[in-house]
Scaffold this motif. Structure first.
Motif, PDB file in Angstrom:
ATOM      1  N   PRO A 174     -23.972  66.393 -39.235  1.00 49.77           N
ATOM      2  CA  PRO A 174     -23.425  65.186 -38.614  1.00 49.77           C
ATOM      3  C   PRO A 174     -23.802  63.930 -39.385  1.00 49.77           C
ATOM      4  CG  PRO A 174     -25.247  66.074 -37.313  1.00 49.77           C
ATOM      5  CD  PRO A 174     -24.930  67.085 -38.363  1.00 49.77           C
ATOM      6  N   LEU A 175     -22.924  62.938 -39.311  1.00 56.22           N
ATOM      7  CA  LEU A 175     -23.181  61.646 -39.929  1.00 56.22           C
ATOM      8  C   LEU A 175     -24.050  60.805 -38.993  1.00 56.22           C
ATOM      9  CD1 LEU A 175     -19.600  60.915 -41.298  1.00 56.22           C
ATOM     10  CD2 LEU A 175     -21.609  61.630 -42.616  1.00 56.22           C
ATOM     11  N   PRO A 176     -24.739  59.812 -39.527  1.00 56.30           N
ATOM     12  CA  PRO A 176     -25.604  58.999 -38.673  1.00 56.30           C
ATOM     13  C   PRO A 176     -24.812  58.210 -37.641  1.00 56.30           C
ATOM     14  CG  PRO A 176     -25.489  58.090 -40.891  1.00 56.30           C
ATOM     15  CD  PRO A 176     -24.834  59.429 -40.946  1.00 56.30           C
ATOM     16  N   PRO A 177     -25.265  58.192 -36.405  1.00 55.53           N
ATOM     17  CA  PRO A 177     -24.549  57.428 -35.378  1.00 55.53           C
ATOM     18  C   PRO A 177     -24.821  55.938 -35.504  1.00 55.53           C
ATOM     19  CG  PRO A 177     -26.527  58.369 -34.435  1.00 55.53           C
ATOM     20  CD  PRO A 177     -26.464  58.864 -35.865  1.00 55.53           C
ATOM     21  N   ARG A 178     -23.888  55.158 -35.022  1.00 53.69           N
ATOM     22  CA  ARG A 178     -24.116  53.717 -34.926  1.00 53.69           C
ATOM     23  C   ARG A 178     -25.019  53.456 -33.727  1.00 53.69           C
ATOM     24  NH1 ARG A 178     -18.712  54.925 -35.133  1.00 53.69           N
ATOM     25  NH2 ARG A 178     -17.622  54.479 -37.087  1.00 53.69           N
ATOM     26  N   PRO A 179     -25.866  52.431 -33.797  1.00 51.82           N
ATOM     27  CA  PRO A 179     -26.731  52.142 -32.649  1.00 51.82           C
ATOM     28  C   PRO A 179     -25.918  51.868 -31.390  1.00 51.82           C
ATOM     29  CG  PRO A 179     -27.470  50.944 -34.584  1.00 51.82           C
ATOM     30  CD  PRO A 179     -26.145  51.547 -34.941  1.00 51.82           C
ATOM     31  N   LEU A 180     -26.409  52.374 -30.264  1.00 53.90           N
ATOM     32  CA  LEU A 180     -25.733  52.237 -28.982  1.00 53.90           C
ATOM     33  C   LEU A 180     -26.706  51.627 -27.986  1.00 53.90           C
ATOM     34  CD1 LEU A 180     -23.083  52.990 -27.447  1.00 53.90           C
ATOM     35  CD2 LEU A 180     -24.193  55.152 -26.848  1.00 53.90           C
ATOM     36  N   ILE A 181     -26.228  50.683 -27.194  1.00 52.52           N
ATOM     37  CA  ILE A 181     -27.080  50.045 -26.194  1.00 52.52           C
ATOM     38  C   ILE A 181     -27.147  50.949 -24.967  1.00 52.52           C
ATOM     39  CG2 ILE A 181     -27.496  47.973 -24.830  1.00 52.52           C
ATOM     40  CD1 ILE A 181     -25.573  46.493 -26.703  1.00 52.52           C
ATOM     41  N   MET A 182     -28.345  51.335 -24.573  1.00 58.27           N
ATOM     42  CA  MET A 182     -28.519  52.216 -23.429  1.00 58.27           C
ATOM     43  C   MET A 182     -28.932  51.413 -22.202  1.00 58.27           C
ATOM     44  SD  MET A 182     -27.693  54.989 -24.880  1.00 58.27           S
ATOM     45  CE  MET A 182     -27.985  56.090 -23.496  1.00 58.27           C
ATOM     46  N   ALA A 183     -28.510  51.882 -21.040  1.00 58.36           N
ATOM     47  CA  ALA A 183     -28.972  51.266 -19.794  1.00 58.36           C
ATOM     48  C   ALA A 183     -30.482  51.411 -19.707  1.00 58.36           C
ATOM     49  CB  ALA A 183     -28.298  51.934 -18.602  1.00 58.36           C
ATOM     50  N   GLY A 184     -31.136  50.347 -19.276  1.00 57.81           N
ATOM     51  CA  GLY A 184     -32.588  50.356 -19.197  1.00 57.81           C
ATOM     52  C   GLY A 184     -33.283  49.804 -20.420  1.00 57.81           C
ATOM     53  N   SER A 185     -32.521  49.433 -21.448  1.00 57.15           N
ATOM     54  CA  SER A 185     -33.109  48.907 -22.675  1.00 57.15           C
ATOM     55  C   SER A 185     -33.307  47.395 -22.563  1.00 57.15           C
ATOM     56  CB  SER A 185     -32.192  49.221 -23.858  1.00 57.15           C
ATOM     57  OG  SER A 185     -30.967  48.512 -23.732  1.00 57.15           O
ATOM     58  N   PRO A 186     -34.142  46.793 -23.429  1.00 53.70           N
ATOM     59  CA  PRO A 186     -34.271  45.327 -23.437  1.00 53.70           C
ATOM     60  C   PRO A 186     -32.953  44.624 -23.712  1.00 53.70           C
ATOM     61  CG  PRO A 186     -36.062  46.347 -24.677  1.00 53.70           C
ATOM     62  CD  PRO A 186     -35.078  47.435 -24.363  1.00 53.70           C
ATOM     63  N   GLU A 187     -32.085  45.242 -24.524  1.00 58.56           N
ATOM     64  CA  GLU A 187     -30.794  44.637 -24.830  1.00 58.56           C
ATOM     65  C   GLU A 187     -29.957  44.473 -23.563  1.00 58.56           C
ATOM     66  OE1 GLU A 187     -32.570  46.333 -28.365  1.00 58.56           O
ATOM     67  OE2 GLU A 187     -32.024  47.278 -26.471  1.00 58.56           O
ATOM     68  N   GLU A 188     -30.061  45.446 -22.642  1.00 57.52           N
ATOM     69  CA  GLU A 188     -29.312  45.354 -21.394  1.00 57.52           C
ATOM     70  C   GLU A 188     -29.700  44.089 -20.629  1.00 57.52           C
ATOM     71  OE1 GLU A 188     -28.838  47.795 -17.148  1.00 57.52           O
ATOM     72  OE2 GLU A 188     -30.552  48.143 -18.468  1.00 57.52           O
ATOM     73  N   GLN A 189     -30.973  43.833 -20.515  1.00 56.29           N
ATOM     74  CA  GLN A 189     -31.432  42.670 -19.766  1.00 56.29           C
ATOM     75  C   GLN A 189     -30.953  41.376 -20.401  1.00 56.29           C
ATOM     76  OE1 GLN A 189     -32.854  42.874 -16.830  1.00 56.29           O
ATOM     77  NE2 GLN A 189     -32.765  40.635 -16.668  1.00 56.29           N
ATOM     78  N   ALA A 190     -30.959  41.321 -21.742  1.00 55.09           N
ATOM     79  CA  ALA A 190     -30.490  40.119 -22.432  1.00 55.09           C
ATOM     80  C   ALA A 190     -29.011  39.873 -22.149  1.00 55.09           C
ATOM     81  CB  ALA A 190     -30.734  40.261 -23.932  1.00 55.09           C
ATOM     82  N   LEU A 191     -28.198  40.927 -22.135  1.00 52.07           N
ATOM     83  CA  LEU A 191     -26.766  40.792 -21.849  1.00 52.07           C
ATOM     84  C   LEU A 191     -26.544  40.320 -20.418  1.00 52.07           C
ATOM     85  CD1 LEU A 191     -25.403  44.025 -23.596  1.00 52.07           C
ATOM     86  CD2 LEU A 191     -25.137  41.680 -24.385  1.00 52.07           C
ATOM     87  N   LEU A 192     -27.304  40.855 -19.478  1.00 51.56           N
ATOM     88  CA  LEU A 192     -27.169  40.450 -18.077  1.00 51.56           C
ATOM     89  C   LEU A 192     -27.524  38.973 -17.902  1.00 51.56           C
ATOM     90  CD1 LEU A 192     -28.740  43.582 -16.335  1.00 51.56           C
ATOM     91  CD2 LEU A 192     -26.366  42.831 -16.137  1.00 51.56           C
ATOM     92  N   GLU A 193     -28.587  38.553 -18.560  1.00 49.15           N
ATOM     93  CA  GLU A 193     -29.030  37.161 -18.420  1.00 49.15           C
ATOM     94  C   GLU A 193     -28.014  36.188 -18.984  1.00 49.15           C
ATOM     95  OE1 GLU A 193     -32.821  37.069 -20.278  1.00 49.15           O
ATOM     96  OE2 GLU A 193     -33.851  38.137 -18.646  1.00 49.15           O
ATOM     97  N   ARG A 194     -27.297  36.580 -20.036  1.00 44.90           N
ATOM     98  CA  ARG A 194     -26.304  35.707 -20.641  1.00 44.90           C
ATOM     99  C   ARG A 194     -24.954  35.773 -19.933  1.00 44.90           C
ATOM    100  NH1 ARG A 194     -27.774  37.884 -25.721  1.00 44.90           N
ATOM    101  NH2 ARG A 194     -25.643  38.646 -26.017  1.00 44.90           N
ATOM    102  N   GLY A 195     -24.812  36.695 -18.994  1.00 50.64           N
ATOM    103  CA  GLY A 195     -23.524  36.858 -18.318  1.00 50.64           C
ATOM    104  C   GLY A 195     -22.530  37.653 -19.122  1.00 50.64           C
ATOM    105  N   ASP A 196     -22.988  38.329 -20.165  1.00 45.03           N
ATOM    106  CA  ASP A 196     -22.104  39.149 -20.988  1.00 45.03           C
ATOM    107  C   ASP A 196     -21.933  40.555 -20.425  1.00 45.03           C
ATOM    108  OD1 ASP A 196     -21.664  37.114 -22.793  1.00 45.03           O
ATOM    109  OD2 ASP A 196     -23.294  37.722 -24.132  1.00 45.03           O
TER     110      ASP A 196
END
Length: 818
Positions: free
Chosen positions: A171-193
């Motif tokens: 398999p080829l390397p996957p692109r990074p994916l944002i998972m529920a429960g990650s710090p990225e999720e909280q940042a998106l919620l705070e920005r309204g994204d």
């Protein structure tokens, strides 16, 4: 989209240029780039927009440059020349260790080590850094040398090429994916994204977020392999961008989505991995539901049927809207089910659909019920009324009659005065089906049926005993149907039930099937009766100009009188003929018979065996497959070997003789099979999808036949025999949804109230279905309904408003308390 860029996290402090990182990701990652990404990276200078053709734009730019020496092409050429001058000199100040330690590159290296691609990746990086250190020209020479070494390396190019041909590439390397429960999720919620699941959404008023929650299958972040297995273990909750509708697209905010076995096949990877059919690193499951229209493409606006804010039920079938085959049946035009064959299903907050997928919600249904029935009931509607064309008073046998599509078949059949007998697994389910109007019920676990439901053995000495073992089943059916057998059968339970359902058919009966829960290796015993080849051609509607493959010769004898009769009948029908013979001698004999241009070519199995050697084997029967649930990888390998060794050499030889602009693979429109051989697995894979028929004319009694089930049901192929038929069926088309909805509105069909599961409980609901522990006939998952029982958009908005008011009151109370 990287996690850092999605969340707004600070960029790494390394001095590695982004352009170099982009180049390494492209070369080492090996992933597809869409046009917009390529343009943003500078790999493409100009994009053709709207109605423009690429050749048109290129010609305009070239003409402008040739005539004036200016314009965008001149600018691009100047940029390229300047870059070449820069690249000619060594690039100093870059540390390879620093580059490889950068998170974007370290991720690629880790994945390469995990799947055995590290040597190839290091070769690529060697070339990149040699060019940086020695200059562009030296780098190109180095690349050519390393490439030649890699191709000659038995552990490099040779191994990689063979793995690619065997469909076993790492398999080829996957692109990074944002998972529920990650710090990225909280940042998106705070920005309204990103909106929390269940958020009220008022189309036209609520701003559309950039991202959404979804559930489904993902690729392993470490290896890039698809993560398949038990639903409760592999189903993931992740975050992806909200798509934008194309001119012919519509974006919907999903309120509830259907839960069905398409989800199960996608999650488990049986019989195939859905991730093999697209380049995404995730696959959102879910086929159908109900939602609110939130955005329309320009052509959809112009057409005017749909408006932003409409409450619509969602049908899951997608097709090529511009194919001429749409005029025959949209399902014949590159059809796929969203969430299964198409990767972005309805188990996400937002869903991008084609306009024919959306239908006005039926007034009398609750919102959750209106999002529950289109796949299950729609599948049965097509199976009964389009495929079987059931007649009142006839007898229908239904597998799995107490749940899902089987239960829908019972209800629809009874409502249309068909005498239904259902197969169930216990006394409680038997009573349930009987209470819904079934004429008869058969408990497959009854003592007299012990050991009845099996595949037909491959050993010919056991065929008669297998047929005799089915007599108690036939007797039970006759006892509940005034001595008659079934005129129709609906099968979906798989390889263990299918042979007996076929055995239950009365003379002239038809079995249709749309699934195979217990396995895909279908077998059956042929039924007595024969017909003239010309009569069979007339019965199946062969048209002049269509193509027919005829098998000639069941052994080594030169003369095959029945084969000659079949060829003559097909020629009289003015069809194009390809003949397949067992031996070279038979090929020469058929060529000498004077059929002229009617026979477009003759394929000799003996010749193929001589040319392909060990890479081709003509099967005496469909090879048995391992249990797809217990040994998934062995099952997939067995299917691959059948395709590569048994099927493809023969199919290629036939296809070369029949290929044309509208049929590039050369699929025959019809294959005239022979009762004395079991090559049905080959024929049902080769005949043209959707409209193709495999036809028999000879007496088939006392013989076993076998085929691979998905090739028949998913491609809606048909097997026509003198005294029985097996016809594949699959979901339904958008017009059948309209007709079905009319029948529901008129009270002629009814929608089973669904079991509603909450968003977080979806993996467990899927696991219960996989384990056959589910009790409900239909299921939906709740995305955003504040309560059940709502019927209109006004009621929904009022409930959302009340919910928001209650939440505000609770917040005020908490503030006062604090």
């Amino acid at each position: 989209m990287s996690n850092a860029s999605a969340s707004g996290a600070a960029a790494a402090t390394t001095a590695v240029p982004d352009t170099l990182l982009d180049a390494i990701e492209i070369i080492v990652g090996g992933r597809n780039l869409d046009a917009q990404t390529a343009h943003a990276l500078g790999l493409v200078d100009e994009l053709a927009a709207d109605a423009q053709a690429a050749i048109e734009v290129a010609a305009h730019l070239a003409r402008e440059y040739v005539l004036t020496g200016t314009g965008r092409l001149a600018e691009a050429f100047a940029r390229r020349q300047a870059a070449l001058q820069r690249w000619a000199s060594p690039q100093s100040g870059l540390s390879r260790a620093e580059v490889e330690a950068h998170p974007r590159v370290a991720r690629l290296l880790a994945q390469a080590r995990a799947v055995g691609r590290e040597k190839a990746v290091q070769r690529a990086l060697d070339c990149i850094f040699f060019g940086l250190e020695q200059g562009y020209a030296a780098g190109l020479k180095r690349e050519a040398k390393v490439f030649a070494e890699a191709v000659a390396d038995p552990e490099g190019g040779q191994f990689g090429i063979q793995a690619f041909l065997d469909k076993k590439s790492a398999p080829l390397p996957p692109r990074p994916l944002i998972m529920a429960g990650s710090p990225e999720e909280q940042a998106l919620l705070e920005r309204g994204d990103l909106l929390p699941v269940g958020t009220p959404f008022y189309p036209g008023l609520t701003p559309l977020p950039k991202y959404q929650y979804a559930q489904g299958v993902i690729k392993d972040p470490t290896t890039g392999a698809a993560l398949h297995g038990d639903p409760k273990e592999v189903e993931k909750h992740f975050i992806v961008p909200v798509p934008e509708p194309s001119p012919a697209g519509v974006l919907v905010y999903v309120l509830v989505s259907e839960v069905n076995f398409n989800d199960i096949w996608a999650l488990t990877g049986i019989p195939i991995s859905v991730m093999d059919d697209h380049d995404q690193d995730f696959h959102i499951t879910g086929s159908g539901g109900i939602g609110l229209v939130v955005a329309l493409g320009s052509e959809v606006k112009r057409e005017g049927r749909l408006q932003v804010g409409d409450l619509v039920s969602i049908y899951s079938g997608q097709n090529n809207l511009f194919s001429p085959l749409v005029g025959l049946d949209p399902m014949f035009a590159d059809f796929g089910i969203q969430g299964y064959q198409e990767p972005n299903g309805s188990h996400g907050q937002f869903l991008l659909v084609q306009p024919p997928q959306l239908h006005a919600k039926l007034e009398d249904l609750t919102i959750e019920a209106a999002g529950s029935y289109m796949l299950n009931l729609g599948t049965i509607y097509r199976a009964l009324f389009t495929t079987l064309k059931v007649t009142p008073g006839k007898r229908l046998f239904v597998e799995g009659a107490a749940t899902g599509t089987g239960f829908e078949a019972v209800k629809v059949g009874v409502r249309n005065n068909v005498k239904v007998t259902g197969l169930v697994s216990n006394a409680e389910r038997a009573e349930f089906v009987r209470c819904h109007g079934a004429t008869g019920v058969i408990n497959r676990r009854a003592p007299e049926l012990a050991g009845c439901f099996t595949k037909v053995p491959e050993d010919a000495a056991q065929w008669a005993a297998w047929e005799s073992a089915g007599e108690p089943l036939l007797a039970t059916f006759r006892a509940q149907n005034n001595g008659h057998l079934a005129d129709y059968a609906i099968s979906h339970a798989g390889e263990l039930s299918f042979p007996r359902s076929f055995q239950l058919l009365a003379p002239g009966g038809t079995l249709t099937f749309y699934g195979a829960s217990s396995g895909y290796h279908f077998t059956f015993m042929g039924k007595p009766g024969a017909a003239a080849p010309a009569d069979m051609l007339q019965r199946v509607g062969l048209r002049a100009g269509q193509s027919v493959l005829v098998y000639y010769g069941l052994g080594e004898d030169l003369v095959d009188e029945t084969g000659i009769e079949i060829i003559e009948a097909v020629r009289e029908a003015h069809a194009r003929i390809v003949v397949a013979t067992r031996t070279d001698g038979q090929k020469e004999f058929v060529a000498s018979l004077g059929f002229g241009d009617a026979v477009r070519g003759i394929v000799s199995i003996e010749d193929l065996q001589r040319r392909y050697g060990a890479d081709f084997a003509w099967p005496s029967t469909m090879p048995a497959f391992p249990d797809p649930k217990a040994d998934t990888e062995a099952f997939k390998e067995a299917v691959r070997l059948f395709n590569e060794i048994n099927f493809k050499p023969f199919a290629s030889a036939v296809g070369r003789l029949l290929a044309g602009p509208d049929n590039p693979r050369g699929y025959p429109d019809m294959i005239f099979e022979r009762a004395g051989q079991d090559t049905l697995g080959i024929s049902t894979t080769l005949v043209k999808p959707y409209t193709g028929r495999v036809v028999y004319a000879e007496d088939m009694s006392g013989r076993r036949y076998s085929f691979y089930a998905p090739q028949v049901w998913m491609r809606q192929r048909r097997i026509d025999m003198p005294t029985a038929n097996i016809w594949g069926t699959h979901l339904n088309n958008a017009y059948e949804i309209v007709a079905m909805n009319d029948a529901v509105a008129a009270g002629l069909l009814d929608v089973t109230p669904p079991v509603v599961v909450e968003w977080a409980d979806l993996p467990e609901a899927h696991q219960a279905m996989w384990d056959n522990r589910h009790a409900g006939a239909t299921y939906v998952v709740n995305h955003a309904l504040p309560r059940l029982g709502l019927k209109t958009k006004s009621e929904l908005f009022e409930a959302w408003a009340a919910q928001s008011a209650e939440a505000a009151d609770a917040d005020d109370a908490a503030t006062i308390f604090q």
